[in-house]
Design a protein around this motif. Structure first.
Motif, PDB file in Angstrom:
ATOM      1  N   VAL A   7       0.850  -1.204   0.000  1.00  0.00           N
ATOM      2  CA  VAL A   7       0.000   0.000   0.000  1.00  0.00           C
ATOM      3  C   VAL A   7       0.881   1.248   0.000  1.00  0.00           C
ATOM      4  O   VAL A   7       1.851   1.338   0.751  1.00  0.00           O
ATOM      5  CB  VAL A   7      -0.914   0.010   1.246  1.00  0.00           C
ATOM      6  CG1 VAL A   7      -1.687   1.316   1.349  1.00  0.00           C
ATOM      7  CG2 VAL A   7      -1.861  -1.173   1.209  1.00  0.00           C
ATOM      8  N   LYS A   8       0.505   2.172  -0.872  1.00  0.00           N
ATOM      9  CA  LYS A   8       1.223   3.451  -0.892  1.00  0.00           C
ATOM     10  C   LYS A   8       0.415   4.488  -0.121  1.00  0.00           C
ATOM     11  O   LYS A   8      -0.765   4.703  -0.417  1.00  0.00           O
ATOM     12  CB  LYS A   8       1.416   3.917  -2.335  1.00  0.00           C
ATOM     13  CG  LYS A   8       2.649   3.342  -2.960  1.00  0.00           C
ATOM     14  CD  LYS A   8       3.038   4.081  -4.213  1.00  0.00           C
ATOM     15  CE  LYS A   8       4.311   3.453  -4.762  1.00  0.00           C
ATOM     16  NZ  LYS A   8       4.452   3.625  -6.197  1.00  0.00           N
ATOM     17  N   ALA A   9       1.051   5.095   0.878  1.00  0.00           N
ATOM     18  CA  ALA A   9       0.386   6.162   1.652  1.00  0.00           C
ATOM     19  C   ALA A   9       0.889   7.507   1.148  1.00  0.00           C
ATOM     20  O   ALA A   9       2.027   7.614   0.681  1.00  0.00           O
ATOM     21  CB  ALA A   9       0.721   6.008   3.129  1.00  0.00           C
ATOM     22  N   ARG A  10       0.036   8.516   1.258  1.00  0.00           N
ATOM     23  CA  ARG A  10       0.483   9.893   1.006  1.00  0.00           C
ATOM     24  C   ARG A  10       0.428  10.620   2.340  1.00  0.00           C
ATOM     25  O   ARG A  10      -0.491  10.406   3.139  1.00  0.00           O
ATOM     26  CB  ARG A  10      -0.410  10.561  -0.019  1.00  0.00           C
ATOM     27  CG  ARG A  10      -0.389   9.812  -1.354  1.00  0.00           C
ATOM     28  CD  ARG A  10      -1.418  10.390  -2.295  1.00  0.00           C
ATOM     29  NE  ARG A  10      -0.966  11.646  -2.850  1.00  0.00           N
ATOM     30  CZ  ARG A  10      -1.772  12.635  -3.197  1.00  0.00           C
ATOM     31  NH1 ARG A  10      -3.075  12.530  -3.010  1.00  0.00           N
ATOM     32  NH2 ARG A  10      -1.292  13.747  -3.712  1.00  0.00           N
ATOM     33  N   LYS A  11       1.426  11.437   2.602  1.00  0.00           N
ATOM     34  CA  LYS A  11       1.456  12.145   3.890  1.00  0.00           C
ATOM     35  C   LYS A  11       2.125  13.510   3.730  1.00  0.00           C
ATOM     36  O   LYS A  11       2.936  13.715   2.814  1.00  0.00           O
ATOM     37  CB  LYS A  11       2.202  11.306   4.936  1.00  0.00           C
ATOM     38  CG  LYS A  11       3.665  11.077   4.625  1.00  0.00           C
ATOM     39  CD  LYS A  11       4.359  10.328   5.753  1.00  0.00           C
ATOM     40  CE  LYS A  11       5.859  10.229   5.485  1.00  0.00           C
ATOM     41  NZ  LYS A  11       6.598   9.569   6.537  1.00  0.00           N
ATOM     42  N   TYR A  12       1.780  14.407   4.641  1.00  0.00           N
ATOM     43  CA  TYR A  12       2.399  15.732   4.651  1.00  0.00           C
ATOM     44  C   TYR A  12       3.501  15.744   5.708  1.00  0.00           C
ATOM     45  O   TYR A  12       3.242  15.437   6.889  1.00  0.00           O
ATOM     46  CB  TYR A  12       1.368  16.809   5.001  1.00  0.00           C
ATOM     47  CG  TYR A  12       0.409  17.131   3.885  1.00  0.00           C
ATOM     48  CD1 TYR A  12       0.628  18.212   3.033  1.00  0.00           C
ATOM     49  CD2 TYR A  12      -0.730  16.352   3.678  1.00  0.00           C
ATOM     50  CE1 TYR A  12      -0.259  18.521   2.010  1.00  0.00           C
ATOM     51  CE2 TYR A  12      -1.623  16.661   2.660  1.00  0.00           C
ATOM     52  CZ  TYR A  12      -1.384  17.747   1.835  1.00  0.00           C
ATOM     53  OH  TYR A  12      -2.263  18.053   0.830  1.00  0.00           O
ATOM     54  N   VAL A  13       4.711  16.099   5.262  1.00  0.00           N
ATOM     55  CA  VAL A  13       5.852  16.157   6.174  1.00  0.00           C
ATOM     56  C   VAL A  13       6.113  17.622   6.544  1.00  0.00           C
ATOM     57  O   VAL A  13       6.040  18.511   5.692  1.00  0.00           O
ATOM     58  CB  VAL A  13       7.092  15.526   5.501  1.00  0.00           C
ATOM     59  CG1 VAL A  13       8.331  15.693   6.366  1.00  0.00           C
ATOM     60  CG2 VAL A  13       6.833  14.052   5.215  1.00  0.00           C
ATOM     61  N   PHE A  14       6.386  17.827   7.820  1.00  0.00           N
ATOM     62  CA  PHE A  14       6.667  19.179   8.329  1.00  0.00           C
ATOM     63  C   PHE A  14       8.102  19.550   7.924  1.00  0.00           C
ATOM     64  O   PHE A  14       9.059  18.966   8.417  1.00  0.00           O
ATOM     65  CB  PHE A  14       6.511  19.159   9.852  1.00  0.00           C
ATOM     66  CG  PHE A  14       6.498  20.513  10.505  1.00  0.00           C
ATOM     67  CD1 PHE A  14       5.886  21.601   9.909  1.00  0.00           C
ATOM     68  CD2 PHE A  14       7.077  20.682  11.753  1.00  0.00           C
ATOM     69  CE1 PHE A  14       5.863  22.840  10.516  1.00  0.00           C
ATOM     70  CE2 PHE A  14       7.066  21.922  12.380  1.00  0.00           C
ATOM     71  CZ  PHE A  14       6.459  23.000  11.753  1.00  0.00           C
ATOM     72  N   GLN A  15       8.209  20.503   6.997  1.00  0.00           N
ATOM     73  CA  GLN A  15       9.504  20.828   6.382  1.00  0.00           C
ATOM     74  C   GLN A  15      10.210  21.996   7.037  1.00  0.00           C
ATOM     75  O   GLN A  15      11.416  22.030   7.144  1.00  0.00           O
ATOM     76  CB  GLN A  15       9.262  21.261   4.921  1.00  0.00           C
ATOM     77  CG  GLN A  15       8.933  20.164   3.974  1.00  0.00           C
ATOM     78  CD  GLN A  15      10.206  19.533   3.460  1.00  0.00           C
ATOM     79  OE1 GLN A  15      10.521  18.427   3.897  1.00  0.00           O
ATOM     80  NE2 GLN A  15      10.937  20.201   2.600  1.00  0.00           N
ATOM     81  N   LYS A  16       9.404  23.019   7.414  1.00  0.00           N
ATOM     82  CA  LYS A  16       9.999  24.281   7.857  1.00  0.00           C
ATOM     83  C   LYS A  16       9.083  24.905   8.905  1.00  0.00           C
ATOM     84  O   LYS A  16       7.866  24.882   8.738  1.00  0.00           O
ATOM     85  CB  LYS A  16      10.102  25.207   6.632  1.00  0.00           C
ATOM     86  CG  LYS A  16      10.883  26.460   6.868  1.00  0.00           C
ATOM     87  CD  LYS A  16      11.126  27.218   5.564  1.00  0.00           C
ATOM     88  CE  LYS A  16      11.788  28.540   5.837  1.00  0.00           C
ATOM     89  NZ  LYS A  16      10.960  29.435   6.669  1.00  0.00           N
ATOM     90  N   GLN A  17       9.684  25.415   9.986  1.00  0.00           N
ATOM     91  CA  GLN A  17       8.870  26.046  11.029  1.00  0.00           C
ATOM     92  C   GLN A  17       8.058  27.197  10.439  1.00  0.00           C
ATOM     93  O   GLN A  17       8.568  27.970   9.628  1.00  0.00           O
ATOM     94  CB  GLN A  17       9.760  26.585  12.154  1.00  0.00           C
ATOM     95  CG  GLN A  17      10.105  25.549  13.205  1.00  0.00           C
ATOM     96  CD  GLN A  17       8.895  24.972  13.932  1.00  0.00           C
ATOM     97  OE1 GLN A  17       7.790  25.509  13.881  1.00  0.00           O
ATOM     98  NE2 GLN A  17       9.104  23.861  14.614  1.00  0.00           N
ATOM     99  N   PHE A  18       6.798  27.296  10.882  1.00  0.00           N
ATOM    100  CA  PHE A  18       5.954  28.385  10.391  1.00  0.00           C
ATOM    101  C   PHE A  18       6.462  29.712  10.945  1.00  0.00           C
ATOM    102  O   PHE A  18       6.887  29.793  12.097  1.00  0.00           O
ATOM    103  CB  PHE A  18       4.509  28.210  10.880  1.00  0.00           C
ATOM    104  CG  PHE A  18       3.852  26.921  10.441  1.00  0.00           C
ATOM    105  CD1 PHE A  18       4.050  26.412   9.166  1.00  0.00           C
ATOM    106  CD2 PHE A  18       3.008  26.229  11.306  1.00  0.00           C
ATOM    107  CE1 PHE A  18       3.430  25.235   8.755  1.00  0.00           C
ATOM    108  CE2 PHE A  18       2.378  25.058  10.911  1.00  0.00           C
ATOM    109  CZ  PHE A  18       2.593  24.561   9.637  1.00  0.00           C
ATOM    110  N   GLU A  19       6.384  30.698  10.069  1.00  0.00           N
ATOM    111  CA  GLU A  19       6.615  32.079  10.546  1.00  0.00           C
ATOM    112  C   GLU A  19       5.385  32.855  10.142  1.00  0.00           C
ATOM    113  O   GLU A  19       5.094  32.970   8.953  1.00  0.00           O
ATOM    114  CB  GLU A  19       7.850  32.676   9.880  1.00  0.00           C
ATOM    115  CG  GLU A  19       9.144  32.194  10.508  1.00  0.00           C
ATOM    116  CD  GLU A  19      10.354  32.618   9.693  1.00  0.00           C
ATOM    117  OE1 GLU A  19      10.289  33.628   8.979  1.00  0.00           O
ATOM    118  OE2 GLU A  19      11.357  31.894   9.788  1.00  0.00           O
TER     119      GLU A  19
END
Ligand code: NAP
Length: 352
Positions: A2-14
């Protein structure tokens, strides 16, 4: 496989989060082991706490969040195939492998959705889930409203606030809702039967608050913090109760989030900042107020009591509910930022 799609946290929000702060990636999931199950997301939640907690998240992790999911494979008899669950800590992902055990901090990882009795499954992310319980316990346990009292709620047209105001009406209170548009105010008064509405963006807010609360304020359910809350707290009656639920007015602003404010010094011509300390303390002392913050998981042992009661009130026609639904997992980020800017009425949801 199974292939999952996910959002990775790349950069702290400003400030307001930017799309490039998160990255949508694909991941191949391994076969499930004994004790595990695989669930496929059906609805995902976007909530203000995601912005508030982001500074504590490690970069590279899957972005936080809860979802309604369907169990599609299982080697865990507590989570059989075909069951719908709330994946409380699954995050922004389409497919998740879990063993369903509570986290180390004692939080529920996943639970089976109790019989929705014909109500939409997505309600488990709103009125029949965490936001509904936030309203139910956070308001009733901390404000302890009495019939005839005046209740003010901020963030009134959102997931939590819209339920708080209606519970206050059920308890026989006079309810003043504060939100950011006239359209939201119309919904609160015409459909949810709030007694009065004030737009917090109105330049005459303080005057209107005074006019709307001729007998003062007995209970304040605070979703927003900041200047508006200070003004409301300064309208409170003796022995008033304040339930501090959130402070969304500062989540995108580092200084405000810490309770600091910049001032222009008119004589010496420079900016200086001051802590807001002192802005509410006089009212708290002189009116002998009780002000208490909470995190809804305090009532984990009574979790299903809140869900059951809110469901009962919906069935009796006493609790009305609205969702703002965004279509598509690819639009998670858009839905998130839209909610932070007031685009939602009721609960903001993403339908996969
Ligand atoms: N303590 C807990 O356990 C707990 C649990 C859940 C939620 N919360 C808190 O409860 C609050 C409401 O959460 P929710 O899930 O119900 O979200 P929500 O109200 O459905 O959505 C957020 C809303 O905040 C309002 N907003 C945005 N910027 C604002 C500002 N500068 N000033 C005033 N309002 C602003 C917007 O409505 P307008 O159009 O009215 O601006 C927006 O629709 C948040 O502070 C959240 O962190 C706490």
């Amino acid at each position: 496989m199974v292939k999952a799609r996910k959002y990775v946290f790349q950069k702290q929000f400003e400030g307001l989060p930017k799309e490039t702060d998160l990255k949508l990636v694909e991941e191949e999931l391994p076969p499930i082991k004994d004790g595990e199950f695989l669930a496929e997301a059906v609805f995902l939640s976007v909530d203000p706490y995601m912005r508030a907690y982001a500074p504590q998240l490690p970069l590279g992790s899957t972005f936080i969040g809860s979802q309604v999911a369907k169990v599609i494979e299982s080697k865990n008899s507590s989570f059989p195939v075909g069951q719908y669950i709330v994946g409380n800590s699954f995050g922004w992902r389409t497919h998740t492998i879990s063993d369903g055990k509570p986290t180390q901090a004692g939080q529920l990882t996943a639970w089976l959705i109790p019989d929705p009795e014909g109500l939409p499954l997505s309600y488990s992310l709103g009125v029949l889930g965490m936001p509904g319980n936030t309203a139910y316990f956070g308001f009733l346990e901390i404000c302890r409203p009495k019939s005839g009292e005046t209740v003010v709620v901020t963030g009134a047209a959102g997931a939590v606030g819209s339920i708080v105001g209606q519970i206050a009406k059920i308890k026989g209170c006079t309810v003043i809702g504060i939100a950011g548009s006239e359209e939201k105010g119309k919904w609160l008064v015409d459909e949810l039967k709030f007694d009065r509405f004030i737009n917090y963006k109105d330049k005459d807010f303080e005057k209107k608050l005074k006019a709307a609360t001729p007998k003062g304020v007995d209970c304040y359910f605070d979703n927003v913090g900041g200047e508006i809350s200070t003004q409301i707290i300064n309208r409170m009656n003796k022995f008033g109760r304040i339930s501090v639920c959130g402070s969304i007015s500062g989540y995108n602003d580092k200084e405000k989030a810490r309770g600091m404010r910049f001032w222009w010094h008119p004589v010496q011509n420079y900016y200086f900042f001051t802590f807001l300390a002192g802005a509410v303390q006089f009212a708290v002392v002189s009116q002998q107020l009780k002000m208490e913050g909470f995190i809804v998981h305090r009532w984990l042992d009574r979790w299903f009591e809140g869900i059951k009661q809110n469901k009962q009130w919906i069935k009796e026609g006493k609790l009305k509910y609205r969702e703002s639904v965004t279509e598509g997992f690819d639009n998670m980020f858009k839905a998130f930022v839209d909610m932070l800017q007031g685009g939602n009425t009721g609960k903001a949801i993403v339908k996969v």
